[in-house]
Structures are given as structure tokens and as C-alpha cells.
Design a protein around this motif. Structure first.
Motif, PDB file in Angstrom:
ATOM      1  N   HIS A 218       0.713  -1.211   0.005  1.00 51.75           N
ATOM      2  CA  HIS A 218      -0.036   0.071  -0.146  1.00 51.75           C
ATOM      3  C   HIS A 218       0.978   1.277  -0.023  1.00 51.75           C
ATOM      4  CE1 HIS A 218      -0.173   1.361   4.440  1.00 51.75           C
ATOM      5  NE2 HIS A 218       0.774   0.871   4.300  1.00 51.75           N
ATOM      6  N   GLU A 219       0.184   2.465   0.152  1.00 52.60           N
ATOM      7  CA  GLU A 219       1.275   3.523   0.195  1.00 52.60           C
ATOM      8  C   GLU A 219       1.514   3.670   1.494  1.00 52.60           C
ATOM      9  OE1 GLU A 219      -0.592   7.211  -1.043  1.00 52.60           O
ATOM     10  OE2 GLU A 219      -2.027   6.034  -2.767  1.00 52.60           O
ATOM     11  N   ARG A 220       2.911   4.161   1.590  1.00 50.76           N
ATOM     12  CA  ARG A 220       3.671   4.230   2.745  1.00 50.76           C
ATOM     13  C   ARG A 220       3.262   5.236   3.797  1.00 50.76           C
ATOM     14  NH1 ARG A 220      10.355   4.651   3.050  1.00 50.76           N
ATOM     15  NH2 ARG A 220      10.449   5.080   5.057  1.00 50.76           N
ATOM     16  N   THR A 221       2.639   4.843   4.698  1.00 50.21           N
ATOM     17  CA  THR A 221       2.218   5.821   5.924  1.00 50.21           C
ATOM     18  C   THR A 221       1.733   5.064   7.127  1.00 50.21           C
ATOM     19  OG1 THR A 221       0.720   7.558   6.584  1.00 50.21           O
ATOM     20  CG2 THR A 221       0.027   5.886   4.808  1.00 50.21           C
TER      21      THR A 221
ATOM     22  N   LEU B 159      -1.798   6.805 -10.125  1.00 46.88           N
ATOM     23  CA  LEU B 159      -1.903   6.088  -8.798  1.00 46.88           C
ATOM     24  C   LEU B 159      -1.193   4.566  -8.810  1.00 46.88           C
ATOM     25  CD1 LEU B 159      -5.965   6.622  -8.100  1.00 46.88           C
ATOM     26  CD2 LEU B 159      -3.715   7.558  -6.807  1.00 46.88           C
ATOM     27  N   PHE B 160      -1.360   3.999  -9.788  1.00 44.57           N
ATOM     28  CA  PHE B 160      -0.809   2.726  -9.914  1.00 44.57           C
ATOM     29  C   PHE B 160       0.782   2.904  -9.912  1.00 44.57           C
ATOM     30  CE2 PHE B 160      -4.208   0.645 -12.666  1.00 44.57           C
ATOM     31  CZ  PHE B 160      -5.173   1.123 -11.522  1.00 44.57           C
ATOM     32  N   GLN B 161       1.330   3.650 -10.062  1.00 48.21           N
ATOM     33  CA  GLN B 161       2.921   3.942 -10.067  1.00 48.21           C
ATOM     34  C   GLN B 161       3.258   4.177  -8.735  1.00 48.21           C
ATOM     35  OE1 GLN B 161       4.565   3.120 -12.947  1.00 48.21           O
ATOM     36  NE2 GLN B 161       2.565   2.779 -13.729  1.00 48.21           N
ATOM     37  N   ARG B 162       2.445   4.638  -7.782  1.00 52.22           N
ATOM     38  CA  ARG B 162       2.821   4.970  -6.441  1.00 52.22           C
ATOM     39  C   ARG B 162       2.848   3.826  -5.325  1.00 52.22           C
ATOM     40  NH1 ARG B 162      -0.816   9.790  -6.737  1.00 52.22           N
ATOM     41  NH2 ARG B 162      -1.837   8.970  -5.176  1.00 52.22           N
ATOM     42  N   SER B 163       2.413   2.566  -5.993  1.00 51.41           N
ATOM     43  CA  SER B 163       2.192   1.496  -5.128  1.00 51.41           C
ATOM     44  C   SER B 163       3.322   0.990  -4.618  1.00 51.41           C
ATOM     45  CB  SER B 163       1.292   0.419  -5.528  1.00 51.41           C
ATOM     46  OG  SER B 163       1.739   0.060  -6.764  1.00 51.41           O
ATOM     47  N   GLN B 164       3.679   0.373  -3.327  1.00 49.36           N
ATOM     48  CA  GLN B 164       4.940  -0.167  -2.863  1.00 49.36           C
ATOM     49  C   GLN B 164       4.645  -1.317  -1.937  1.00 49.36           C
ATOM     50  OE1 GLN B 164       6.504   3.292  -0.727  1.00 49.36           O
ATOM     51  NE2 GLN B 164       7.857   3.744  -2.335  1.00 49.36           N
ATOM     52  N   ALA B 165       5.749  -2.430  -2.115  1.00 47.46           N
ATOM     53  CA  ALA B 165       5.791  -3.351  -1.140  1.00 47.46           C
ATOM     54  C   ALA B 165       6.507  -2.689   0.100  1.00 47.46           C
ATOM     55  CB  ALA B 165       6.411  -4.393  -1.652  1.00 47.46           C
TER      56      ALA B 165
ATOM     57  N   PRO C 158       4.717  -0.990  -8.926  1.00 44.51           N
ATOM     58  CA  PRO C 158       3.420  -0.570  -9.631  1.00 44.51           C
ATOM     59  C   PRO C 158       2.292  -1.844  -9.834  1.00 44.51           C
ATOM     60  CG  PRO C 158       5.207  -0.848 -11.213  1.00 44.51           C
ATOM     61  CD  PRO C 158       5.924  -0.923  -9.790  1.00 44.51           C
ATOM     62  N   LEU C 159       0.968  -1.298  -9.733  1.00 44.21           N
ATOM     63  CA  LEU C 159       0.010  -2.238 -10.357  1.00 44.21           C
ATOM     64  C   LEU C 159       0.259  -2.382 -11.782  1.00 44.21           C
ATOM     65  CD1 LEU C 159      -3.361  -1.487  -8.691  1.00 44.21           C
ATOM     66  CD2 LEU C 159      -1.839  -3.448  -8.127  1.00 44.21           C
ATOM     67  N   MET C 160       0.080  -3.668 -12.346  1.00 39.53           N
ATOM     68  CA  MET C 160       0.268  -4.196 -13.681  1.00 39.53           C
ATOM     69  C   MET C 160      -0.939  -4.849 -14.053  1.00 39.53           C
ATOM     70  SD  MET C 160       3.541  -3.536 -14.170  1.00 39.53           S
ATOM     71  CE  MET C 160       4.356  -4.433 -15.732  1.00 39.53           C
ATOM     72  N   ALA C 161      -1.206  -4.705 -15.584  1.00 39.95           N
ATOM     73  CA  ALA C 161      -2.304  -5.452 -16.000  1.00 39.95           C
ATOM     74  C   ALA C 161      -1.768  -6.982 -16.198  1.00 39.95           C
ATOM     75  CB  ALA C 161      -2.695  -4.933 -17.238  1.00 39.95           C
ATOM     76  N   ILE C 162      -2.418  -7.896 -15.284  1.00 42.04           N
ATOM     77  CA  ILE C 162      -2.180  -9.350 -15.600  1.00 42.04           C
ATOM     78  C   ILE C 162      -3.315 -10.018 -16.730  1.00 42.04           C
ATOM     79  CG2 ILE C 162      -1.797 -11.353 -14.252  1.00 42.04           C
ATOM     80  CD1 ILE C 162       0.065  -9.124 -13.555  1.00 42.04           C
TER      81      ILE C 162
END
Length: 309
Positions: free
Chosen positions: A150-153, A266-272, A166-170
Motif C-alpha cells: 500500500h502507500e507508505r504511511t 496512482l498505480f505507479q505509487r504503490s509499494q511493497a 506498480p500495479l500491472m495489468a495481468i
């Protein structure tokens, strides 16, 4: 009752030696010091501990009970020291993890296998949860380590490592969009049947927000709380989904699925993230596992340079 350990030592050594004088010689102190410590012990217990006979000394009935207590206490001390040394050598102990389901394949395959083969006495406990459940388990010290997407916070979490994912189209390999070389648009994705996490999931929130901002509506064909169902839905050719690539890494490597980037901020901001609770003293095994997973999990190979360690 708090019985000073040193007095118990003087009492036990006196009985083992057969006299106060011989005990004093073994302990390298004056006989009067030994006698005084035993007297203080008798005063504290309200009973005579040693009888003096012509043939030497022997314990009274209370002294027998105290001698048995000394032996049990010594055995407990030895057991504790042995357990502590085994723990410090990482021969025993438990590390608990709470993880998002998308991390399971990446976590259990090679990284955990290598760790458990090296540290055979360490037990690994793993539970699945969504983002809110992971945060709750870590901050309430129900788990040593959390793996979440999720976003880091969060002010109570220490982010050991964060990796852009990032979220990818699978897609199934035969899908028309699988041949696209440019990032896919939400308009393109909205035309295909889609399976997604149920509305309570963090990834679903991100997807819904992205489509809402673009004023588009996806063809949501299936909702689920199962990562296995999402992957199987796409494998079967029923439609597409949106996931970070590490969640289906084996399928991508074997060609059963295809991942394509999506042109959405938005999809580019996602992190593990790999997280622990701020202020919690981590056991040695947990620290080693944190470092091991950081090195070997695909989810953390693209490490953000601003990640906190």
C-alpha cells in the motif's frame, strides 16, 4: 520470600564440605563470614538448618528441604543457560509474520526454504491478513514482521525496506492486449472483463479510485478475497486482473500469464513494504530473517533509496 543466592551457595557448600572451616577454604573467605551468612539464612526462614554432630554436620528437616530447593534451582539455572545459549546460536525460537496473500508465493518458495534449512531450530509462524489487519497485528505485537502492499504511511511502523511495485495489468498470453508494447490505458482495460479483490482490499481501493478519477467504469466480472482465484481466473482466459508483478512471478516466468504496465499515476505509487513495530525489541532470529527476505524476495529487489532501515 527473596532468598539471596550467595547465602544459598554458602549453605550448600558447607554441607558438601562437611564443616564451616572447609567450606570457607573452598570459598576463599573467613569461616566467620560463612557462619554469619548461614545464621542470616536461618533467621530469615525461622528454622535451624544445620545440626552439628560428633561425626560432622548434617541438614535438619528444614535444611533438607532447602538443600532440595538449591538443587532444583541449580537445575533450573543450568536449563535456562542452555536454552539461552541455544537461542543465541539460533538453534531455537519463533518468528511470526503477518503478510498479504500476494506475498505468499514469493515468500515461501525459495527465501523461506533457504532460511529454514540453515536455521533448523527456528519456527516460522505465518498468518494472512489485509493491510489493516497487518498493521494491527504488528503494532499490537502479535507478529514480529509484516509484509504489506500500500502507500507508505503509519506513525507506529518502522519501514525496514520499501520497494516500488506498480500495479500491472495481468493478462492471459492470448489476450489482444498482451501484444501491446506501450503502457495500457484505463480505457483499454475497461473494455475487458476483470476480476478484482473485494471492495475492502487496499488494492481494490486503488483501482476504484483510478477508474473514478478517469470517469471510467471497469467491467467488474468477479470479486474475491483470494489471490489464487484471481490468478486462476486469468489463467483460464476468462479475463484480466490488476496486481503487482511479484504476486504472480512464477506464472510470468513460466509464460502462463503476461504483465503489462498501466499508464496511471496512482498505480505507479504503490509499494511493497517490510515493517516492524517502532520501539519493539526484535529477537536475533527476526533481524536475520528481515535481512534474508530483503535480499531474496522479488518484492524487495527494486528497493526505494529512501527506504528506512
Amino acid at each position: 520470600m527473596d532468598i539471596p543466592h550467595q547465602r544459598l551457595v554458602y549453605f550448600r557448600v558447607t554441607l558438601e564440605s562437611g564443616s564451616v572451616r572447609q567450606a570457607a577454604a573452598r570459598l576463599d573467605i573467613a569461616p566467620s563470614a560463612v557462619s554469619r551468612q548461614i545464621s542470616l539464612l536461618e533467621d530469615a526462614l525461622g528454622a535451624t538448618l544445620i545440626e552439628r554432630k560428633r561425626t560432622g554436620i548434617r541438614p535438619t528437616p528444614v535444611g533438607e528441604m532447602l538443600l532440595e530447593y538449591c538443587e532444583r534451582r541449580g537445575a533450573l539455572d543450568e536449563s535456562f543457560i542452555a536454552s539461552l545459549e541455544a537461542y543465541q546460536r539460533l538453534e531455537t525460537g519463533t518468528v511470526s509474520l503477518v503478510v498479504g496473500e500476494g506475498f505468499v508465493g514469493d515468500l515461501v518458495a525459495k527465501p523461506l526454504r533457504e532460511f529454514t534449512e540453515r536455521y533448523t531450530g527456528i519456527q516460522i509462524d505465518i498468518n494472512l491478513a489485509g493491510t489493516s489487519g497487518i498493521i494491527e497485528a504488528v503494532i499490537n505485537e502479535q507478529a514480529h514482521i509484516g509484509l504489506m502492499f500500500h502507500e507508505r504511511t503509519h506513525h507506529q511502523l518502522r519501514f525496514w525496506v520499501s520497494s516500488p511495485q506498480p500495479l500491472m495489468a495481468i493478462l492471459p498470453p492470448e489476450h489482444p492486449l498482451a501484444e501491446e508494447t506501450k503502457p495500457l490505458t484505463l480505457a483499454q482495460l475497461s473494455e475487458a472483463p476483470m476480476a478484482m479483490w473485494d471492495p475492502s482490499h487496499q488494492v481494490r481501493h486503488m483501482v476504484d479510485e483510478a477508474f473514478h478519477q478517469s470517469r471510467l467504469r471497469p467491467r467488474m466480472a468477479m470479486n474475491t478475497n483470494s489471490m489464487a482465484i484471481l490468478a486462476q481466473y486469468v489463467r483460464s482466459g476468462m479475463g484480466i486482473t490488476l496486481l503487482p508483478a511479484f504476486a504472480v512471478a512464477d506464472d510470468l516466468a513460466e509464460g502462463r500469464l503476461v504483465a503489462r504496465p498501466v499508464d496511471d499515476p496512482l498505480f505507479q505509487r504503490s509499494q511493497a513494504h517490510m515493517v516492524t513495530r517502532i520501539g519493539r525489541q526484535q529477537p536475533k532470529a527476526s533481524i536475520l530473517l528481515l535481512r534474508h527476505l530483503q535480499r531474496w524476495m522479488q518484492a524487495f529487489q527494486n528497493v526505494d533509496s529512501t527506504a528506512t532501515r
